[in-house]
Design an enzyme around this catalytic site. Sequence first.
Site, PDB file in Angstrom:
ATOM      1  N   GLN A 189       0.845  -1.193   0.000  1.00  0.00           N
ATOM      2  CA  GLN A 189       0.000   0.000   0.000  1.00  0.00           C
ATOM      3  C   GLN A 189       0.881   1.243   0.000  1.00  0.00           C
ATOM      4  O   GLN A 189       1.693   1.434   0.895  1.00  0.00           O
ATOM      5  CB  GLN A 189      -0.904   0.012   1.239  1.00  0.00           C
ATOM      6  CG  GLN A 189      -1.789   1.250   1.329  1.00  0.00           C
ATOM      7  CD  GLN A 189      -2.410   1.417   2.708  1.00  0.00           C
ATOM      8  OE1 GLN A 189      -1.775   1.101   3.723  1.00  0.00           O
ATOM      9  NE2 GLN A 189      -3.635   1.893   2.755  1.00  0.00           N
ATOM     10  N   TYR A 240       1.260   5.167   0.443  1.00  0.00           N
ATOM     11  CA  TYR A 240       0.837   6.505   0.814  1.00  0.00           C
ATOM     12  C   TYR A 240       1.898   7.452   0.263  1.00  0.00           C
ATOM     13  O   TYR A 240       3.057   7.402   0.679  1.00  0.00           O
ATOM     14  CB  TYR A 240       0.766   6.661   2.334  1.00  0.00           C
ATOM     15  CG  TYR A 240      -0.399   5.969   3.001  1.00  0.00           C
ATOM     16  CD1 TYR A 240      -1.696   6.155   2.563  1.00  0.00           C
ATOM     17  CD2 TYR A 240      -0.197   5.153   4.115  1.00  0.00           C
ATOM     18  CE1 TYR A 240      -2.768   5.547   3.193  1.00  0.00           C
ATOM     19  CE2 TYR A 240      -1.257   4.537   4.758  1.00  0.00           C
ATOM     20  CZ  TYR A 240      -2.542   4.736   4.291  1.00  0.00           C
ATOM     21  OH  TYR A 240      -3.597   4.133   4.916  1.00  0.00           O
ATOM     22  N   LYS A 263      -7.120   2.303  -4.313  1.00  0.00           N
ATOM     23  CA  LYS A 263      -7.931   1.993  -3.135  1.00  0.00           C
ATOM     24  C   LYS A 263      -8.502   3.283  -2.535  1.00  0.00           C
ATOM     25  O   LYS A 263      -7.830   4.313  -2.502  1.00  0.00           O
ATOM     26  CB  LYS A 263      -7.085   1.278  -2.082  1.00  0.00           C
ATOM     27  CG  LYS A 263      -7.823   0.902  -0.806  1.00  0.00           C
ATOM     28  CD  LYS A 263      -6.869   0.221   0.170  1.00  0.00           C
ATOM     29  CE  LYS A 263      -7.554  -0.250   1.431  1.00  0.00           C
ATOM     30  NZ  LYS A 263      -8.170   0.826   2.203  1.00  0.00           N
ATOM     31  N   HIS A 318     -12.323   3.695   3.811  1.00  0.00           N
ATOM     32  CA  HIS A 318     -11.286   3.553   4.829  1.00  0.00           C
ATOM     33  C   HIS A 318     -11.846   2.916   6.109  1.00  0.00           C
ATOM     34  O   HIS A 318     -11.430   3.246   7.219  1.00  0.00           O
ATOM     35  CB  HIS A 318     -10.646   4.911   5.146  1.00  0.00           C
ATOM     36  CG  HIS A 318      -9.167   4.831   5.381  1.00  0.00           C
ATOM     37  ND1 HIS A 318      -8.231   4.972   4.383  1.00  0.00           N
ATOM     38  CD2 HIS A 318      -8.441   4.612   6.508  1.00  0.00           C
ATOM     39  CE1 HIS A 318      -7.019   4.858   4.872  1.00  0.00           C
ATOM     40  NE2 HIS A 318      -7.116   4.622   6.171  1.00  0.00           N
ATOM     41  N   GLY A 345      -9.737  -6.038   7.207  1.00  0.00           N
ATOM     42  CA  GLY A 345      -8.614  -5.576   8.009  1.00  0.00           C
ATOM     43  C   GLY A 345      -8.769  -5.858   9.489  1.00  0.00           C
ATOM     44  O   GLY A 345      -7.929  -6.531  10.104  1.00  0.00           O
TER      45      GLY A 345
END
Length: 379
Positions: free
Chosen positions: A128, A130, A253, A277, A331
């Site tokens: 992922q 960021y 995402k 999220h 998650g």
Amino acid sequence: MKDCITIADLRERARRRLPRILFDWIDGGAGDEAAMRENADALSAVRFLPRYMLDVTGRRQDKTLFGRRYDSPFGIAPTGYAGLFRPGADSILAGAAQRANLPFILSGTSVDSIEVVMQAAPDHAWYQLYGAAEPAITRDMILRAERAGCAALVVTIDIPLAAKRERDLRNGFGIPLRMTPRMVLDGMLHPAWSLDYLRTGGMPVMENWRPYAPVGSDAMQVAEYANTHSYCVQTWDHLKLFRQLWPRKLVVKGVSHPEDAAIAVDLGADGIIASNHGGRQGDRLAAIPPLLGRLRAAIGPDVPLMMDGGIRRGTDVLAALCLGADFVFAGRPTLFGVVAGGAAGADRALAILREELDMLMGQVGCLSLDDPDLRRFVL
């Protein structure tokens, strides 16, 4: 762990093990937590329409995603700072995914590094991204993920600003974690976590960020440096650049608006993860499950449409697939599992979801998740 028969059981064990300040960070959402609740409520509201007088003994739940056959239609979503809640949690979760033949997405705010996690799950880990405020850092992270062998880069777009997470504000939670008198008292009441925390040296280092922080930075300073790159500006031009830099599957995402989904695909995204999220960014953001049909219409039939948020049972997985998702990520369930019992807890979380999904498939007469008309199993 066999005494845990639901994800809720694992959640309760995790709650008992962790100081409240840490459990609330995992368990909570933004504002009134409406978005978090409504993700789960939308899935639990789905009602199935069973077909009987079928031989269901040969049912199977394997599913293909990006040309790879996985043993179930779900994977492990990225969960930040997992190594703070259980030492080595990122690698433990990756190993659980490897054993179960499922995809694992390493969080952009992990404790373990990309390189270490890829050793635990060389065939199953995605990364992922960021974006960092400094473009050179973003480029280097992409290069590291490529060198390490990550199968997919997951560009997360739904964090333009810091959220108002009221549980965290009331608890005084922050990264880096600071030992206030209240925190020390809470830790004394949760000795299992505290002993692990002290035994492994206290605040863990965010290893992915260590190479970019000033030389000699300790764990606190690395975390503070990483925080200076949080919530930086991202535009579609950034996605164009990431597409140019990344040679493998690119997933976007955090998409909820159909127009954003269409733009992402036009710019080269190979797949979409519809997400708000997990309700952690805004309390009035739309729940994701009801949007799946509109998102599918926007991107067409051939682009993988995935989702996360609200998955607490295997029945939720089938509900999401029947609503139009090709694949699902969860998650909190696996994070509860690893906190509750380490590797055994992570394995148990995945097994619970699999068992519940398998049972429901048999109950409704769904023999395969390759069925082109899964919608016929829901009202």
